[in-house]
Design a protein around this motif. Structure first.
Motif, PDB file in Angstrom:
ATOM      1  N   TYR A  54       2.754  -5.543  -3.705  1.00  0.00           N
ATOM      2  CA  TYR A  54       2.397  -4.860  -2.390  1.00  0.00           C
ATOM      3  C   TYR A  54       2.922  -3.548  -2.242  1.00  0.00           C
ATOM      4  N   LEU A  55       2.154  -2.653  -2.090  1.00  0.00           N
ATOM      5  CA  LEU A  55       2.379  -1.285  -1.981  1.00  0.00           C
ATOM      6  C   LEU A  55       1.917  -0.776  -0.412  1.00  0.00           C
ATOM      7  N   THR A  56       3.045  -0.288   0.121  1.00  0.00           N
ATOM      8  CA  THR A  56       2.807   0.228   1.581  1.00  0.00           C
ATOM      9  C   THR A  56       2.995   1.652   1.673  1.00  0.00           C
ATOM     10  N   ILE A  57       1.985   2.404   2.028  1.00  0.00           N
ATOM     11  CA  ILE A  57       2.482   4.015   2.106  1.00  0.00           C
ATOM     12  C   ILE A  57       2.073   4.410   3.219  1.00  0.00           C
ATOM     13  N   PHE A  58       3.112   5.434   3.849  1.00  0.00           N
ATOM     14  CA  PHE A  58       3.342   6.126   5.092  1.00  0.00           C
ATOM     15  C   PHE A  58       2.470   7.257   5.081  1.00  0.00           C
ATOM     16  N   VAL A  97      -7.564  -2.905  -0.473  1.00  0.00           N
ATOM     17  CA  VAL A  97      -7.060  -1.743   0.368  1.00  0.00           C
ATOM     18  C   VAL A  97      -7.032  -2.462   2.024  1.00  0.00           C
ATOM     19  N   ARG A  98      -6.134  -1.918   2.807  1.00  0.00           N
ATOM     20  CA  ARG A  98      -5.907  -2.345   3.981  1.00  0.00           C
ATOM     21  C   ARG A  98      -5.351  -1.425   4.777  1.00  0.00           C
ATOM     22  N   PHE A  99      -5.555  -1.085   5.832  1.00  0.00           N
ATOM     23  CA  PHE A  99      -5.018   0.206   6.903  1.00  0.00           C
ATOM     24  C   PHE A  99      -4.405  -0.377   8.187  1.00  0.00           C
ATOM     25  N   ILE A 100      -3.173   0.124   8.595  1.00  0.00           N
ATOM     26  CA  ILE A 100      -2.586  -0.423   9.457  1.00  0.00           C
ATOM     27  C   ILE A 100      -2.375   0.915  10.361  1.00  0.00           C
ATOM     28  N   GLY A 101      -2.046   0.721  11.845  1.00  0.00           N
ATOM     29  CA  GLY A 101      -1.903   1.850  12.835  1.00  0.00           C
ATOM     30  C   GLY A 101      -3.125   1.707  13.729  1.00  0.00           C
ATOM     31  N   ALA A 132      -0.667   3.163   5.887  1.00  0.00           N
ATOM     32  CA  ALA A 132      -0.289   3.364   7.244  1.00  0.00           C
ATOM     33  C   ALA A 132      -0.945   4.731   7.837  1.00  0.00           C
ATOM     34  N   LEU A 133      -2.096   4.661   8.748  1.00  0.00           N
ATOM     35  CA  LEU A 133      -2.642   5.915   9.257  1.00  0.00           C
ATOM     36  C   LEU A 133      -2.655   5.878  10.630  1.00  0.00           C
TER      37      LEU A 133
END
Length: 238
Positions: A54-58, A97-101, A132-133
């Motif tokens: 898992y990789l989560t990027i800001f 790919v998934r987006f959070i925000g 994270a967008l």
């Protein structure tokens, strides 16, 4: 290559330093953001060999709207371009790919592209990339508690049943394990409202390298140091 057995399963990155990297070269800040996008591509490719699942990027915070209109507009264009140019490669590489925000403030065009990329890669499982967008940790918790309160008000959830596990189900990251390692580049030692709830027991690495210089080799070295840490989660080893 890191010791996959002892390495972090979930790595989160605060990608800082794009603007300073560009300015040091006499170029506009957006030049640095484009270089930073290339680094995202390199780090994504490096994850499987390092045992990172898992990789989560800001990518863009709720506070980043305070930047100049030119920079914000350029970033939004860059996000659209990234989705368009990387979609097929991410699919072929087995990346989900998934987006959070909060998407409310984003343009309908960008939101649609985000939805399409999520759907396109929904069956992949080699690497879970979360972007994270328009994301902020406090904003996320605020939105989560509002949704939780509505469930209580509707009688679908008892107040007595609300605990930290319940709240976690309402967070943007409900589909993710908590991060094991959070990396911030550029020499700044702060977390900038990123994954506040989820990172309660994460290990942190604050490194001086600017994000455009964060090569796969630097990433591997940083991930490798994680294996030397002892995570006790508040307990004491015998």
């Amino acid at each position: 290559m890191s010791d996959q057995k002892n390495g972090p399963r979930h790595v989160a990155c605060i990608m800082d330093g794009n603007g300073r990297w560009a300015q040091a070269r006499g170029r506009p800040r957006l030049f640095g953001h484009h270089a930073g996008a290339q680094r995202v591509r390199d780090v994504v490719k490096a994850c499987p060999d390092l045992g990172v699942e898992y990789l989560t990027i800001f990518a863009f915070s709720t506070e980043n709207w305070k930047r100049t209109q030119t920079e914000v507009a350029g970033l939004m264009k860059l996000f659209r371009r990234y989705i368009q140019s990387e979609a097929r490669e991410l699919l072929a590489a087995g990346v989900r790919v998934r987006f959070i925000g909060d998407r409310v403030r984003l343009s309908p065009k960008l939101s649609k592209m985000m939805d399409e990329l999520e759907l396109l890669t929904s069956r992949n499982d080699k690497l879970h990339l979360t972007i994270a967008l328009n994301y902020g940790g406090r904003d996320e918790i605020g939105r989560a508690t509002k949704r939780l309160a509505k469930e209580v008000a509707a009688g679908r959830l008892s107040p007595d049943d609300v605990d930290e596990t319940t709240l976690a189900r309402f967070l943007d990251t409900c589909f993710l394990p908590d991060p094991d390692l959070v990396i911030r580049t550029s020499g700044e030692a702060r977390i900038s409202n990123f994954l506040l709830w989820q990172s309660a027991y994460a290990e942190y690495e604050f490194i001086d390298t600017l994000w455009p210089d964060f090569t796969p080799a630097v990433f591997a070295e940083t991930v490798g140091r994680y294996g030397n840490r002892e995570r006790r989660f508040g307990a004491v080893t015998a």
